[in-house]
Design an enzyme around this catalytic site. Structure first.
Site, PDB file in Angstrom:
ATOM      1  N   PRO A   1       0.823  -1.211   0.000  1.00 59.45           N
ATOM      2  CA  PRO A   1       0.000   0.000   0.000  1.00 59.45           C
ATOM      3  C   PRO A   1       0.857   1.260   0.000  1.00 59.45           C
ATOM      4  O   PRO A   1       1.848   1.352   0.714  1.00 59.45           O
ATOM      5  CB  PRO A   1      -0.810  -0.127   1.293  1.00 59.45           C
ATOM      6  CG  PRO A   1      -0.063  -1.096   2.142  1.00 59.45           C
ATOM      7  CD  PRO A   1       0.642  -2.014   1.210  1.00 59.45           C
TER       8      PRO A   1
ATOM      9  N   CYS B   1       0.279   5.496   0.069  1.00 57.66           N
ATOM     10  CA  CYS B   1      -0.633   6.631   0.156  1.00 57.66           C
ATOM     11  C   CYS B   1      -0.480   7.534  -1.059  1.00 57.66           C
ATOM     12  O   CYS B   1       0.633   7.832  -1.487  1.00 57.66           O
ATOM     13  CB  CYS B   1      -0.363   7.423   1.430  1.00 57.66           C
ATOM     14  SG  CYS B   1      -0.860   6.555   2.934  1.00 57.66           S
TER      15      CYS B   1
ATOM     16  N   ALA C   1      -3.227   3.003   2.720  1.00 57.34           N
ATOM     17  CA  ALA C   1      -3.779   3.190   4.057  1.00 57.34           C
ATOM     18  C   ALA C   1      -5.089   3.961   3.968  1.00 57.34           C
ATOM     19  O   ALA C   1      -5.133   5.105   3.508  1.00 57.34           O
ATOM     20  CB  ALA C   1      -2.779   3.948   4.931  1.00 57.34           C
TER      21      ALA C   1
ATOM     22  N   GLN D   1      -5.742  -1.738   3.015  1.00 59.25           N
ATOM     23  CA  GLN D   1      -5.103  -1.554   4.314  1.00 59.25           C
ATOM     24  C   GLN D   1      -5.950  -0.581   5.135  1.00 59.25           C
ATOM     25  O   GLN D   1      -6.070   0.594   4.783  1.00 59.25           O
ATOM     26  CB  GLN D   1      -3.688  -0.997   4.146  1.00 59.25           C
ATOM     27  CG  GLN D   1      -2.919  -0.905   5.466  1.00 59.25           C
ATOM     28  CD  GLN D   1      -1.561  -0.248   5.290  1.00 59.25           C
ATOM     29  OE1 GLN D   1      -1.487   0.949   5.009  1.00 59.25           O
ATOM     30  NE2 GLN D   1      -0.498  -1.014   5.461  1.00 59.25           N
TER      31      GLN D   1
ATOM     32  N   TYR E   1       1.695   4.483  13.396  1.00 55.33           N
ATOM     33  CA  TYR E   1       0.285   4.830  13.450  1.00 55.33           C
ATOM     34  C   TYR E   1      -0.384   4.163  14.650  1.00 55.33           C
ATOM     35  O   TYR E   1       0.276   3.517  15.457  1.00 55.33           O
ATOM     36  CB  TYR E   1      -0.375   4.511  12.107  1.00 55.33           C
ATOM     37  CG  TYR E   1       0.271   5.280  10.975  1.00 55.33           C
ATOM     38  CD1 TYR E   1       0.450   6.662  11.067  1.00 55.33           C
ATOM     39  CD2 TYR E   1       0.760   4.642   9.841  1.00 55.33           C
ATOM     40  CE1 TYR E   1       1.075   7.385  10.055  1.00 55.33           C
ATOM     41  CE2 TYR E   1       1.384   5.360   8.826  1.00 55.33           C
ATOM     42  CZ  TYR E   1       1.544   6.728   8.948  1.00 55.33           C
ATOM     43  OH  TYR E   1       2.174   7.441   7.955  1.00 55.33           O
TER      44      TYR E   1
ATOM     45  N   ARG F   1       0.043  -5.552   9.156  1.00 59.15           N
ATOM     46  CA  ARG F   1       1.390  -5.045   8.902  1.00 59.15           C
ATOM     47  C   ARG F   1       1.944  -4.529  10.214  1.00 59.15           C
ATOM     48  O   ARG F   1       1.250  -3.830  10.965  1.00 59.15           O
ATOM     49  CB  ARG F   1       1.378  -3.932   7.859  1.00 59.15           C
ATOM     50  CG  ARG F   1       2.801  -3.552   7.419  1.00 59.15           C
ATOM     51  CD  ARG F   1       2.789  -2.698   6.173  1.00 59.15           C
ATOM     52  NE  ARG F   1       4.151  -2.539   5.651  1.00 59.15           N
ATOM     53  CZ  ARG F   1       4.429  -1.908   4.523  1.00 59.15           C
ATOM     54  NH1 ARG F   1       3.458  -1.390   3.788  1.00 59.15           N
ATOM     55  NH2 ARG F   1       5.679  -1.807   4.098  1.00 59.15           N
TER      56      ARG F   1
ATOM     57  N   LEU G   1      13.073  -1.875   0.147  1.00 62.95           N
ATOM     58  CA  LEU G   1      14.202  -1.738  -0.777  1.00 62.95           C
ATOM     59  C   LEU G   1      14.521  -3.054  -1.479  1.00 62.95           C
ATOM     60  O   LEU G   1      15.672  -3.459  -1.605  1.00 62.95           O
ATOM     61  CB  LEU G   1      15.428  -1.184  -0.059  1.00 62.95           C
ATOM     62  CG  LEU G   1      15.378   0.318   0.274  1.00 62.95           C
ATOM     63  CD1 LEU G   1      16.649   0.765   0.978  1.00 62.95           C
ATOM     64  CD2 LEU G   1      15.148   1.159  -0.980  1.00 62.95           C
TER      65      LEU G   1
ATOM     66  N   ARG H   1       7.683   1.553  -3.959  1.00 59.73           N
ATOM     67  CA  ARG H   1       8.225   2.583  -4.849  1.00 59.73           C
ATOM     68  C   ARG H   1       8.812   1.993  -6.128  1.00 59.73           C
ATOM     69  O   ARG H   1       8.718   2.601  -7.200  1.00 59.73           O
ATOM     70  CB  ARG H   1       9.279   3.400  -4.103  1.00 59.73           C
ATOM     71  CG  ARG H   1       8.721   4.093  -2.873  1.00 59.73           C
ATOM     72  CD  ARG H   1       9.770   4.841  -2.098  1.00 59.73           C
ATOM     73  NE  ARG H   1       9.280   5.140  -0.751  1.00 59.73           N
ATOM     74  CZ  ARG H   1       9.869   5.981   0.082  1.00 59.73           C
ATOM     75  NH1 ARG H   1      10.969   6.611  -0.287  1.00 59.73           N
ATOM     76  NH2 ARG H   1       9.365   6.196   1.280  1.00 59.73           N
TER      77      ARG H   1
END
Length: 370
Positions: free
Chosen positions: A23, A25, A57, A100, A183, A230, A301, A324
């Site tokens: 996920p 944002c 999220a 999520q 969070y 998660r 990564l 990413r």
């Protein structure tokens, strides 16, 4: 067949390969409602050849948004806004779709990243009063959150349940509860954020209690649906949440019927010292997988096909998630399958793109034209 392109199951959810899109944002909703950006963004990723797409999220309450522009699922209107996006994906892609569900806690009321991402105090345009396990701000000088009382704990838990039911009604395949990145559920776990002196603070058992209650309530509300969590396996801060506590938490999650764990790190404190490098989080996933047997998603990564394949071959994770790297290369699974000599699903509209040197990349394809 490579392991990356072998099938795997997360609870009742069967995946044709082991590539997940983590996920991410987008900060592109309006009052929590999905927009045409979500249609374009998620539709693009749905054609990637990955097995699982996890929607960003998604806040279970308005005050649980990270930013004012976060996606939400706290009302039926929010479900209706997502419905055409999900329907379009179903028409054109076999990808499995999860969401999520999240509450940002004390890290809510933030500006979007391309505007600096700073805390927006209550009373300021676009800002609001945050809530958390304890009245401890994320960083000095930021908004002091209100500590959730007994009624607040029930309210937030019920919001997770209501959002989960909407997700199931939308026909989504899985739910991931966001217990990572500083969070709300992570805040309950970490002694850096949780200073409570009641049944939800102090000992490890007490700090785990609320996230486990939320999982149990969601699990009961959507029987037969895949539900996972998660987590951040470490805070990267001395005296904070760490891997040993994460292993114990993972055992407790498994006992509560959790179908998978998605292992990340960090986010709860600006004092964190993260040693970034290729696959820097995979050893945490490996330890949790080895000691609990809980289906484990590794992330962080991971950018190369052989890197992902090696992690699976070494049994460090069961599924590899990319974020990413998938934005940078939305056809990453195609390129990975080509490199590993395997096959991947592609829509017939794109079959003509199959390289000459990879004649079976998209499987049994037949093309003709006058």
């Amino acid at each position: 067949m490579s392991k990356l392109f072998s099938p795997y199951s997360l609870g009742p959810l069967e995946l044709p390969n082991r590539i997940a899109i983590a996920p991410m944002c987008q900060y592109s909703a309006v009052d929590g409602l999905a927009t045409d950006w979500h249609m374009i963004h998620l539709g693009n990723l749905a054609l990637s050849g990955a097995a699982l797409l996890i929607i960003e999220a998604t806040a279970v309450t308005p005050e649980g948004r990270i930013s004012p522009d976060d996606l939400g699922l706290w009302s039926d209107d929010h479900a209706r806004a997502l419905e055409p996006v999900i329907a379009a994906i179903r028409r054109h892609s076999p990808i499995k779709v999860a969401v999520q569900l999240a509450h940002a806690g004390r890290k809510a009321s933030s500006e979007v990243p391309w505007q600096g991402g700073a805390n927006i105090p209550p009373g300021q345009p676009r800002g609001w009063q945050t809530e958390a396990p304890s009245a401890v701000p994320h960083a000095d000088g930021e908004t002091v959150p209100l500590a959730l009382d007994a009624a607040g704990l029930v309210r937030v838990k019920d919001a997770f349940v209501a959002a989960a039911r909407r997700a199931q009604a939308l026909g989504l395949d899985a739910i991931e509860l966001h217990g990572a990145h500083g969070y709300l559920l992570h805040q309950f776990l970490s002694p850096l954020a949780n200073r409570r002196d009641d049944a939800y603070g102090g000992s490890l058992e007490n700090r785990m209690r609320y996230p486990l209650e939320v999982l149990a309530a969601v699990r009961a509300a959507v029987p037969g649906m895949t539900v996972g969590m998660r987590i951040s396996a470490t805070d990267w801060v001395k005296g904070g949440w760490d891997l040993e506590q994460s292993v114990r938490f993972a055992h407790a999650l498994k006992a509560q019927g959790c179908d998978f764990i998605h292992v990340s790190t960090g986010g709860v404190s600006p004092l964190q010292q993260i040693p970034l490098g290729p696959g820097y989080q995979i050893e945490f996933a490996e330890r949790i997988k080895r000691e609990t047997g809980l289906p484990t998603i590794g992330v962080g990564l991971i950018t190369e096909a052989r890197q992902a394949e090696d992690m699976l071959q070494r049994d460090q994770a069961d599924v590899i998630a990319l974020a990413r790297a998938m934005l940078y290369d939305p056809r990453w699974p195609w390129h990975a399958a080509a490199e590993l000599g395997d096959q991947v699903v592609a829509p017939p509209q794109y079959w003509r793109s199959q390289p000459r040197e990879h004649k079976e990349l998209f499987g049994d394809t037949r093309l003709g034209q006058r």
